[in-house]
Structure formats: structure tokens, C-alpha cells
Design a protein around this motif. Structure first.
Motif, mmCIF file in Angstrom:
data_model
loop_
_atom_site.group_PDB
_atom_site.id
_atom_site.type_symbol
_atom_site.label_atom_id
_atom_site.label_comp_id
_atom_site.label_asym_id
_atom_site.label_seq_id
_atom_site.Cartn_x
_atom_site.Cartn_y
_atom_site.Cartn_z
ATOM 1 N N GLY A 1 0.590 7.622 2.577
ATOM 2 C CA GLY A 1 1.244 6.638 1.728
ATOM 3 C C GLY A 1 1.770 5.439 2.499
ATOM 4 O O GLY A 1 1.644 5.351 3.728
ATOM 5 N N ILE A 2 2.377 4.530 1.769
ATOM 6 C CA ILE A 2 2.950 3.308 2.338
ATOM 7 C C ILE A 2 4.350 3.120 1.765
ATOM 8 O O ILE A 2 4.722 3.750 0.775
ATOM 9 N N ASP A 3 5.130 2.246 2.397
ATOM 10 C CA ASP A 3 6.349 1.760 1.749
ATOM 11 C C ASP A 3 6.364 0.244 1.824
ATOM 12 O O ASP A 3 6.002 -0.350 2.848
ATOM 13 N N VAL A 4 6.747 -0.388 0.713
ATOM 14 C CA VAL A 4 6.623 -1.840 0.591
ATOM 15 C C VAL A 4 7.845 -2.426 -0.105
ATOM 16 O O VAL A 4 8.615 -1.720 -0.766
ATOM 17 N N SER A 5 7.953 -3.740 0.042
ATOM 18 C CA SER A 5 9.018 -4.506 -0.619
ATOM 19 C C SER A 5 8.472 -5.887 -0.949
ATOM 20 O O SER A 5 7.261 -6.149 -0.805
ATOM 21 N N GLU A 6 9.349 -6.765 -1.356
ATOM 22 C CA GLU A 6 8.938 -8.139 -1.686
ATOM 23 C C GLU A 6 8.330 -8.856 -0.486
ATOM 24 O O GLU A 6 7.590 -9.831 -0.652
ATOM 25 N N PHE A 7 8.599 -8.361 0.732
ATOM 26 C CA PHE A 7 8.069 -9.014 1.931
ATOM 27 C C PHE A 7 6.553 -8.847 2.056
ATOM 28 O O PHE A 7 5.904 -9.572 2.818
ATOM 29 N N GLN A 8 5.975 -7.891 1.340
ATOM 30 C CA GLN A 8 4.512 -7.734 1.321
ATOM 31 C C GLN A 8 3.863 -8.636 0.273
ATOM 32 O O GLN A 8 2.640 -8.624 0.127
ATOM 33 N N GLY A 9 4.660 -9.402 -0.463
ATOM 34 C CA GLY A 9 4.120 -10.370 -1.408
ATOM 35 C C GLY A 9 3.478 -9.718 -2.623
ATOM 36 O O GLY A 9 3.815 -8.606 -3.020
ATOM 37 N N ASN A 10 2.529 -10.430 -3.204
ATOM 38 C CA ASN A 10 1.821 -9.963 -4.405
ATOM 39 C C ASN A 10 0.691 -9.026 -3.976
ATOM 40 O O ASN A 10 -0.317 -9.451 -3.418
ATOM 41 N N ILE A 11 0.849 -7.753 -4.254
ATOM 42 C CA ILE A 11 -0.078 -6.730 -3.765
ATOM 43 C C ILE A 11 -1.190 -6.474 -4.784
ATOM 44 O O ILE A 11 -0.942 -6.401 -5.984
ATOM 45 N N ASP A 12 -2.410 -6.342 -4.269
ATOM 46 C CA ASP A 12 -3.537 -5.938 -5.101
ATOM 47 C C ASP A 12 -3.616 -4.419 -5.058
ATOM 48 O O ASP A 12 -4.189 -3.827 -4.133
ATOM 49 N N PHE A 38 0.301 7.622 -2.208
ATOM 50 C CA PHE A 38 1.640 7.399 -2.764
ATOM 51 C C PHE A 38 2.250 6.149 -2.140
ATOM 52 O O PHE A 38 1.845 5.715 -1.049
ATOM 53 N N ALA A 39 3.202 5.567 -2.850
ATOM 54 C CA ALA A 39 3.883 4.366 -2.366
ATOM 55 C C ALA A 39 5.375 4.502 -2.613
ATOM 56 O O ALA A 39 5.806 4.864 -3.708
ATOM 57 N N MET A 40 6.152 4.214 -1.588
ATOM 58 C CA MET A 40 7.602 4.142 -1.704
ATOM 59 C C MET A 40 7.976 2.672 -1.850
ATOM 60 O O MET A 40 7.696 1.864 -0.955
ATOM 61 N N LEU A 41 8.571 2.336 -2.985
ATOM 62 C CA LEU A 41 8.847 0.947 -3.340
ATOM 63 C C LEU A 41 10.332 0.641 -3.148
ATOM 64 O O LEU A 41 11.179 1.414 -3.609
ATOM 65 N N ARG A 42 10.630 -0.476 -2.504
ATOM 66 C CA ARG A 42 12.037 -0.861 -2.426
ATOM 67 C C ARG A 42 12.481 -1.330 -3.796
ATOM 68 O O ARG A 42 11.950 -2.285 -4.350
ATOM 69 N N ALA A 43 13.494 -0.632 -4.333
ATOM 70 C CA ALA A 43 14.045 -1.015 -5.629
ATOM 71 C C ALA A 43 14.967 -2.210 -5.481
ATOM 72 O O ALA A 43 14.976 -3.120 -6.321
ATOM 73 N N GLY A 44 15.761 -2.195 -4.414
ATOM 74 C CA GLY A 44 16.703 -3.279 -4.205
ATOM 75 C C GLY A 44 17.499 -3.059 -2.944
ATOM 76 O O GLY A 44 17.179 -2.190 -2.124
ATOM 77 N N PHE A 45 18.567 -3.840 -2.819
ATOM 78 C CA PHE A 45 19.369 -3.780 -1.590
ATOM 79 C C PHE A 45 20.765 -4.316 -1.871
ATOM 80 O O PHE A 45 20.994 -5.043 -2.836
ATOM 81 N N ARG A 46 21.690 -3.928 -1.011
ATOM 82 C CA ARG A 46 23.030 -4.503 -1.021
ATOM 83 C C ARG A 46 23.133 -5.450 0.176
ATOM 84 O O ARG A 46 22.755 -5.083 1.296
ATOM 85 N N GLY A 47 23.636 -6.639 -0.044
ATOM 86 C CA GLY A 47 23.786 -7.589 1.051
ATOM 87 C C GLY A 47 24.788 -7.102 2.077
ATOM 88 O O GLY A 47 25.800 -6.503 1.734
ATOM 89 N N TYR A 48 24.486 -7.356 3.358
ATOM 90 C CA TYR A 48 25.364 -6.862 4.419
ATOM 91 C C TYR A 48 26.554 -7.788 4.665
ATOM 92 O O TYR A 48 27.473 -7.442 5.408
#
Length: 313
Positions: A105-116, A127-137
Motif C-alpha cells: 500500500g501507500i500513504d498520501v496527502s494533498e502533497f501528492q496532488g491530483n492522483i489518478d 490499500f491506501a492510507m489517506l491523510r484526513a487532516g492535521f492540526r497546525g503546530y
């Protein structure tokens, strides 16, 4: 003439005396070294594991990691994977010991852009682990990942199992629970097969609000997040890299949940059990920036799509 002979005899005798004294001192020194060595050998010293070497699974009392001595948590399950069963195929790791076969599998976020996602599926991703969101540090504001919902819909449309992770910067139990509840709200109308993951990391920025967090608070945050996730019917997992696991978390306090380990070695050396492994952050997958940019690659030792959290425990 007699005076010269006497002087020669005196010099000869004094040289002998000097050499004799030297040998006496040397002998005493060697005896002290031998005695000290024997004493040290008789002194009990806990056995250590050097985690830079291939892991061991025998009974140990200490771990030596980055020149720090860390007690072994006897109550935490050990890493018992067969190191000879790991293999590489190109840039992709796999594991097959005849009983356990890994899932890629992979894990991705908005940094991978628009994925095909169709290309991703065709490239063997299961399988893919998707970043749902984050809390700012800095300000501590919760944000949704801009590509999360699109990634979730498109991955499922292409029959890729999905899990989610939240990049936490919680500094209290209340914040960790808030993060979990927000994630639950985001995913409740979607089909999630893989875990919902607590991903707390140091940012490396000295002004981050998390920079001086107490380890006991970090343990409490992980447990609070995971408890909320489990109560909502999802499988909670805790993500960490080795520095975080060995030097900050007390794994004996959070071992009610599975671990997702990040370790970039051909054979993982981590001393304890883990159910998912992020083995590189420099993988290539078709459909993500045309296969020309880095992406995290993972294997799972459990098919989470076939088991619920209650079944796993």
C-alpha cells in the motif's frame, strides 16, 4: 684499577636493581588489571540489544539506541517476523513466511496532488492510507486535507481499500479527543476498511507548541484518540518512527492498539511488534505525478479489510 672495577660492579648492580624494581611494579600493575577485569566479569550487567543490528527475540533487559540505555517493556509483544522472509522487488518490499503474506500500500496527502487512482490500482497498490487532516503546530487549528474526500471517493471507486490518518499536534487529552471526533465526522458516511491512525510527530521547529511535550501526556493523547476511534467502531492504530517509539512513547502504556512503524531499512530492526510498516518515503507509483515523484510505500501484515478491531483484540 680496583676503584674502576668497584664502580663497574656498582653500576651493574644498580642496573639489576632497577630492572628488578621495574618488573615488580609491572607485575603488580598486571595483577591489578586482571583483578579488575575479573571483578567486572563477576558484576551483573543487564544484557543489551543494539538495535542497529538485526533484531533479536530472546529475553533482554535493555535496549541501546542512539547511545541511550532504554529498559525493555516485557509486556509489549516482540518483533517475531522472520528476517529471511523479507524481500525486495525493485523498490518494493514484501514479506512471505508461508503463514503471513504482506499487502502492498501507500500513504498520501494533498502533497501528492491530483492522483489518478486507476493507474495507482493498475500499479499493484492494494490499500491506501489517506491523510484526513492535521492540526497546525503553531496556532493549533484543525484543518481537513484538501484532497482527502476526493482521494477517498476515487480510491474506493477503483476498489482500493482505504484507511485514514490524522497528523496530530495535540498537547492535551482534550485536544486528542477533539481530533478523533472531527475525523469520525469526516469519515462516518464513507466505507473505511483499514485503520484510523493517530500520527503524532515532532515538527523540528523550535517554536512548535508540541516541542516540549511531556512523554506521559503524549501517551495519554494517543490513548484518548484511539479510544474515541474504537468507540465509534473503527480500528485505531498508532503511527511512529523509532526515535518517537524508543525515546518518547512508553509502549507499555499504549500497547492496546496496533503499531504502524516507519523504518527505512531492508530488514526492520525495531524490537517490538508492528502490524504495518512504512519502508520508504522515496517510492514511485504510476498515477502519482506520473510516477516521477516520491511517495511513501507500506506493507501491512494484516488484511484489515477482513477483521474488525474487536476481532483483532
Amino acid at each position: 684499577m680496583n676503584k674502576k672495577i668497584n664502580r663497574k660492579i656498582e653500576k651493574r648492580n644498580s642496573g639489576k636493581a632497577y630492572r628488578f624494581s621495574f618488573f615488580i611494579v609491572l607485575s603488580i600493575f598486571l595483577l591489578m588489571v586482571i583483578a579488575t577485569s575479573a571483578y567486572l566479569n563477576l558484576t551483573e550487567e543487564p544484557e543489551r540489544i543494539y538495535v542497529s543490528l538485526p533484531y533479536k527475540t530472546d529475553e533482554l533487559n535493555q535496549i541501546l539506541y542512539r547511545d541511550k540505555i532504554i529498559p525493555v517493556h516485557k509486556e509489549v509483544e516482540l518483533n517475531k517476523y522472520d528476517k529471511s522472509s523479507f524481500y525486495m522487488s525493485g523498490d518494493r518490499m514484501g514479506y512471505n513466511d508461508g503463514r503471513i503474506k504482506s499487502i502492498f500500500g501507500i500513504d498520501v496527502s494533498e502533497f501528492q496532488g491530483n492522483i489518478d487512482w486507476q493507474k495507482v490500482k493498475n500499479d499493484g497498490v492494494e490499500f491506501a492510507m489517506l491523510r484526513a487532516g492535521f492540526r497546525g503546530y503553531g496556532g493549533g487549528v484543525i484543518n481537513i486535507d484538501r484532497e482527502f474526500l476526493n482521494n477517498l471517493k476515487e480510491a474506493r471507486k477503483n476498489n482500493i481499500d482505504v484507511g485514514v490518518y490524522f497528523y496530530s499536534q495535540a498537547i492535551s487529552v482534550e485536544e486528542a479527543r477533539e481530533e478523533a471526533r472531527v475525523v469520525i465526522g469526516w469519515v462516518m458516511n464513507y466505507d473505511i476498511q483499514y485503520p484510523v491512525v493517530f500520527d503524532w510527530e515532532f515538527t523540528g521547529d523550535p517554536i512548535a507548541r508540541t516541542e516540549n511535550i511531556d512523554p506521559s501526556v503524549l501517551n495519554d493523547c494517543a490513548n484518548a484518540f484511539c479510544q474515541e476511534i474504537a468507540n465509534a467502531g473503527y480500528t485505531p492504530v498508532i503511527y511512529f518512527y523509532r526515535d518517537l517509539a524508543y525515546l518518547y512513547y512508553d509502549l507499555s502504556k499504549i500497547n492496546s492498539y496496533d503499531f504502524w512503524l516507519a523504518e527505512y531499512n531492508e530488514i526492520p530492526t525495531f524490537h517490538y511488534d508492528f502490524k504495518m510498516l512504512q519502508f520508504t518515503n522515496k517510492g514511485r507509483v504510476e498515477g502519482i505525478h506520473d510516477g516521477e515523484d516520491d511517495v511513501d510505500l507500506n506493507i501491512s501484515f494484516i488484511d484489515y479489510s477482513r477483521q474488525t478491531f474487536s476481532e483483532l483484540n
